[in-house]
Enzyme design. Sequence first.
Site, PDB file in Angstrom:
ATOM      1  N   CYS A 113     -11.008-119.660 -35.533  1.00 55.83           N
ATOM      2  CA  CYS A 113      -9.811-119.620 -36.068  1.00 55.83           C
ATOM      3  C   CYS A 113      -9.066-120.921 -35.846  1.00 55.83           C
ATOM      4  CB  CYS A 113      -9.314-118.538 -35.121  1.00 55.83           C
ATOM      5  SG  CYS A 113     -10.269-116.976 -34.923  1.00 55.83           S
ATOM      6  N   HIS A 249      -2.051-119.143 -33.359  1.00 56.46           N
ATOM      7  CA  HIS A 249      -3.320-118.183 -34.835  1.00 56.46           C
ATOM      8  C   HIS A 249      -2.559-116.958 -33.702  1.00 56.46           C
ATOM      9  CE1 HIS A 249      -6.063-115.982 -34.904  1.00 56.46           C
ATOM     10  NE2 HIS A 249      -7.197-115.568 -34.462  1.00 56.46           N
ATOM     11  N   ASN A 279      -6.188-109.858 -37.076  1.00 60.35           N
ATOM     12  CA  ASN A 279      -6.667-111.203 -36.393  1.00 60.35           C
ATOM     13  C   ASN A 279      -7.676-112.081 -37.637  1.00 60.35           C
ATOM     14  OD1 ASN A 279      -8.112-113.805 -36.174  1.00 60.35           O
ATOM     15  ND2 ASN A 279      -8.374-112.451 -33.510  1.00 60.35           N
TER      16      ASN A 279
HETATM   17  N1  COA Z   1      -7.956 -97.493 -28.040  1.00 61.78           N
HETATM   18  C1  COA Z   1      -7.431 -97.324 -26.741  1.00 61.78           C
HETATM   19  N2  COA Z   1      -8.407 -97.796 -25.784  1.00 61.78           N
HETATM   20  C2  COA Z   1      -8.492 -99.132 -25.735  1.00 61.78           C
HETATM   21  C3  COA Z   1      -9.373 -99.342 -26.676  1.00 61.78           C
HETATM   22  C4  COA Z   1      -8.584 -98.961 -28.049  1.00 61.78           C
HETATM   23  N3  COA Z   1      -9.179 -99.660 -29.211  1.00 61.78           N
HETATM   24  N4  COA Z   1      -9.717-100.590 -26.536  1.00 61.78           N
HETATM   25  C5  COA Z   1     -10.187-100.387 -25.123  1.00 61.78           C
HETATM   26  N5  COA Z   1      -9.184 -99.170 -24.510  1.00 61.78           N
HETATM   27  C6  COA Z   1      -9.352 -99.300 -23.547  1.00 61.78           C
HETATM   28  C7  COA Z   1     -10.220 -99.810 -22.872  1.00 61.78           C
HETATM   29  O1  COA Z   1     -11.666 -98.914 -22.432  1.00 61.78           O
HETATM   30  C8  COA Z   1      -9.343 -99.957 -20.732  1.00 61.78           C
HETATM   31  O2  COA Z   1      -9.785 -98.601 -20.719  1.00 61.78           O
HETATM   32  P1  COA Z   1     -10.328 -98.373 -18.966  1.00 61.78           P
HETATM   33  O3  COA Z   1      -8.568 -98.407 -18.523  1.00 61.78           O
HETATM   34  O4  COA Z   1      -9.991 -96.555 -18.730  1.00 61.78           O
HETATM   35  O5  COA Z   1     -11.243 -98.687 -18.287  1.00 61.78           O
HETATM   36  C9  COA Z   1      -7.936 -99.998 -21.191  1.00 61.78           C
HETATM   37  O6  COA Z   1      -7.815 -99.281 -23.020  1.00 61.78           O
HETATM   38  C10 COA Z   1      -7.503-101.294 -21.213  1.00 61.78           C
HETATM   39  O7  COA Z   1      -8.167-102.109 -22.198  1.00 61.78           O
HETATM   40  P2  COA Z   1      -8.421-103.279 -21.906  1.00 61.78           P
HETATM   41  O8  COA Z   1      -9.710-104.444 -21.969  1.00 61.78           O
HETATM   42  O9  COA Z   1      -7.504-104.005 -20.063  1.00 61.78           O
HETATM   43  O10 COA Z   1      -7.377-103.804 -22.557  1.00 61.78           O
HETATM   44  P3  COA Z   1      -6.408-105.414 -23.027  1.00 61.78           P
HETATM   45  O11 COA Z   1      -5.313-104.732 -22.755  1.00 61.78           O
HETATM   46  O12 COA Z   1      -7.263-106.208 -22.440  1.00 61.78           O
HETATM   47  O13 COA Z   1      -6.656-105.225 -24.667  1.00 61.78           O
HETATM   48  C11 COA Z   1      -8.347-106.535 -26.033  1.00 61.78           C
HETATM   49  C12 COA Z   1      -7.996-105.333 -24.996  1.00 61.78           C
HETATM   50  C13 COA Z   1      -9.263-107.019 -26.516  1.00 61.78           C
HETATM   51  C14 COA Z   1      -7.281-106.323 -27.149  1.00 61.78           C
HETATM   52  C15 COA Z   1      -7.485-108.056 -25.749  1.00 61.78           C
HETATM   53  O14 COA Z   1      -8.190-108.429 -25.255  1.00 61.78           O
HETATM   54  C16 COA Z   1      -7.080-108.842 -26.636  1.00 61.78           C
HETATM   55  O15 COA Z   1      -6.693-109.021 -27.766  1.00 61.78           O
HETATM   56  N6  COA Z   1      -8.204-110.218 -25.499  1.00 61.78           N
HETATM   57  C17 COA Z   1      -8.214-111.690 -27.005  1.00 61.78           C
HETATM   58  C18 COA Z   1      -9.070-110.911 -28.027  1.00 61.78           C
HETATM   59  C19 COA Z   1      -8.954-112.433 -28.571  1.00 61.78           C
HETATM   60  O16 COA Z   1      -8.284-112.728 -28.827  1.00 61.78           O
HETATM   61  N7  COA Z   1     -10.089-112.502 -29.380  1.00 61.78           N
HETATM   62  C20 COA Z   1     -10.029-113.649 -30.436  1.00 61.78           C
HETATM   63  C21 COA Z   1      -9.245-114.386 -30.583  1.00 61.78           C
HETATM   64  S1  COA Z   1      -9.529-116.103 -31.741  1.00 61.78           S
END
Ligand code: COA
Length: 322
Positions: A113, A249, A279
């Site tokens: 990215c 980004h 993204n």
């Molecule tokens: N829909 C519904 N629930 C979801 C889900 C979805 N698509 N994906 C995850 N969950 C659930 C999880 O299972 C978890 O449930 P639990 O509490 O029962 O275990 C809960 O939602 C919270 O999950 P968590 O992983 O803590 O969510 P988060 O707030 O960290 O968000 C991302 C997840 C991936 C959106 C976030 O971590 C993120 O954006 N990270 C950066 C990723 C990124 O930028 N990548 C590219 C970089 S260039």
Amino acid sequence: MNSKITAIGVYAPSKIIPNDWFADKIETNNEWIISRTGIKERRFSEPDEYTSDMCVKAVQNLLAENPGITVDGVDFILVGTTTADQVMPSMASQVQNYFKLPNTGCLDIMAACAGFVYGLILAKGLIAAGTHKKVLVLGAETLSKFTDYTDRTSCILFGDGAGVALVEASEKLKIFSGVTGSDGSHGKDLYLSQHASVVNGEQIDPNGKIHQNGKVVFKWAVQTMSQKVRELLSINHLELEQLDWVILHSANLRIIEAVASELNYPMDKMLTSIEQFGNTSSASIPLSWDLASKAGKIKPGNKILLLGFGGGLTYAGVIVEV
Ligand code: COA
């Protein structure tokens, strides 16, 4: 010789994928996706539409929207992408072939990215060396073709798109000093596997799809990007208040909000493309720029800080004056 961005062009596929599209494929819902990521919809390329096609369309759109600008004299093409049509020929060479540009250096940049901003920094260097005068810098991705639609924590994030900047020699300093870096120890936290099944001695899934440890990437991004904004300002002897806009980004709206909060910088000056496009990796920064430009926000003389980060984990940032 100094350099400047003369024009920006973008392309986004016409197929809109709203959050509800995922509802019958994985356990998720529109509210969760919006509240945890800021994404409302993203675009998917057609099955026979590849990254090189989108690069060409972005350049065509740049030309169509900027009468008087041509690709004549382009002497280098840099394409940031992690989702090339094939390993070789490069996407840059395919753009060169489409526009029949003679004597043009062609190189793809694999910096995930951060690829577009790496390209701007490299273009500035080529022009400063005096060997080149007119460089096309692209960021283009077909992430939808490399997404694991069984992984609900990642598949809802990604979309397809392309952007291009024309960088030309300039009397006045318009592209300031940049910062680049990487922390390769995080290799396994964000990867798109190909042949090998090991990164840094650790086992990975060799299924050719994107995998990430979302929480680790999120935390690293907020901490590192806040530091890098300060570092960019410091090496260029600028204050935060002198920036008109910041384009981080568009990985997740919450990352952008957290960096703005950490810096005590107003959120309405953070330009994003996350809501409309998700993204889009190396395409997200030009897409954000284009949206803001078409909304009449970006004006001549504005200073904009651009900062990309992604798989590596790597980053590149630069301040430009329009
Ligand atoms: N829909 C519904 N629930 C979801 C889900 C979805 N698509 N994906 C995850 N969950 C659930 C999880 O299972 C978890 O449930 P639990 O509490 O029962 O275990 C809960 O939602 C919270 O999950 P968590 O992983 O803590 O969510 P988060 O707030 O960290 O968000 C991302 C997840 C991936 C959106 C976030 O971590 C993120 O954006 N990270 C950066 C990723 C990124 O930028 N990548 C590219 C970089 S260039």
